[in-house]
Design an enzyme around this catalytic site. Structure first.
Site, PDB file in Angstrom:
ATOM      1  N   SER A 114      33.130  -9.698 -19.034  1.00 12.90           N
ATOM      2  CA  SER A 114      34.539  -9.583 -18.654  1.00 12.90           C
ATOM      3  C   SER A 114      34.683  -9.552 -17.144  1.00 12.90           C
ATOM      4  O   SER A 114      33.866  -8.949 -16.435  1.00 12.90           O
ATOM      5  CB  SER A 114      35.132  -8.311 -19.253  1.00 12.90           C
ATOM      6  OG  SER A 114      36.401  -8.040 -18.721  1.00 12.90           O
ATOM      7  N   TYR A 128      33.978   0.632 -21.695  1.00  7.73           N
ATOM      8  CA  TYR A 128      33.871  -0.792 -22.012  1.00  7.73           C
ATOM      9  C   TYR A 128      33.296  -1.566 -20.829  1.00  7.73           C
ATOM     10  O   TYR A 128      32.383  -2.394 -20.986  1.00  7.73           O
ATOM     11  CB  TYR A 128      35.255  -1.329 -22.374  1.00  7.73           C
ATOM     12  CG  TYR A 128      35.326  -2.833 -22.519  1.00  7.73           C
ATOM     13  CD1 TYR A 128      34.936  -3.446 -23.700  1.00  7.73           C
ATOM     14  CD2 TYR A 128      35.797  -3.634 -21.477  1.00  7.73           C
ATOM     15  CE1 TYR A 128      35.002  -4.820 -23.840  1.00  7.73           C
ATOM     16  CE2 TYR A 128      35.870  -5.008 -21.606  1.00  7.73           C
ATOM     17  CZ  TYR A 128      35.469  -5.601 -22.793  1.00  7.73           C
ATOM     18  OH  TYR A 128      35.528  -6.968 -22.922  1.00  7.73           O
TER      19      TYR A 128
END
Length: 249
Positions: free
Chosen positions: A141, A154
């Protein structure tokens, strides 16, 4: 353009929804035999099985939690026929928003187990099927470059994948196995469509303005990058982190 993927064997974890589903369908349409997995039953599983049947080929949709070694072993067993695995896409992941001060050890472990231990287990268990020309692709990400409030757990797992893949690229490169990461920006999936109208439109407008291409990505955009990395066009690409983010800043 024919990328030469027909007849290849592919495994895509977390492939019944969103980005994973787009990758599964793209590989199947390119002529790959695809195995994918899901954790819980849903209509998405049934509809994916139906779509794959319409495309044709030998495909399997298997229930498996990638954080569980025994379930991963059973998943890899489904890839065994043919004795090889040409493409491995570690897509399965969990994400939620939790203030760091309230982040429980249970949620920390759940996120780590799925997002880091899961890819580790899948890669390690699949190694006997991987060989010269195999392409292993991970999903990261853009958030690791900038940090995202409420997603420290995360973001930490996605950063860990960079170290894992870069190290494996060097350790196993001599065997002809390539390891690369796609670093994703904002991707429009059914999760976005499920938001209340006002919230959804505000999010889309906000991130459109932050993205050089002026739009969100789609699962097909990510699948295109996967197809390239899986093909011989990327035969000299390994240990790379490749942005698929529309130029978001």
């Amino acid at each position: 353009m024919d990328l030469g993927l027909a007849g290849k064997k592919a495994l895509v974890t977390g492939g019944t929804r969103g980005i994973g589903r787009g990758i599964v369908l793209a590989l199947a349409r390119a002529g790959c035999d695809v195995v994918t997995c899901y954790r819980t039953d849903s209509e998405a599983v049934t509809s994916l099985e139906r779509e794959l049947k319409e495309i044709g080929g030998t495909h399997q949709v298997v229930q498996a939690d990638v954080s569980d070694p025994e379930q991963v072993s059973r998943l890899i067993d489904e890839c065994e026929p043919g004795g090889r695995l040409d493409i491995l896409v570690n897509n399965a992941a969990v994400i939620n928003h939790v203030p760091y001060v309230n982040l429980s050890i249970e949620e920390w472990r759940r996120t780590l187990d799925t997002n880091v231990t899961g890819p580790h287990l899948v890669i390690q268990t699949a190694l006997p099927l991987l060989g010269k020309g195999s392409s292993v692709i991970g999903m990261s990400s853009k958030s690791i470059d900038v940090g995202i409030p409420l997603r420290a757990h995360y973001t930490a797992t996605k950063a860990a994948l960079h170290g894992l893949y870069r190290s494996l690229a060097k350790e196993l490169g001599g065997e002809g196995i390539r390891f690369n990461i796609l670093s994703l920006g904002m991707t429009h999936t059914e999760q976005i469509d499920a938001l209340p109208d006002a919230q959804r439109e505000a999010m889309i407008s906000r991130y459109n303005a932050m993205t050089a291409l002026g739009r969100w990505g789609s699962p097909d955009d990510v699948a295109g990058a996967v197809m390239w990395l899986a093909s011989d066009l990327a035969a000299y690409v390994t240990g790379a982190v490749i942005p698929v983010d529309g130029g978001i800043s």
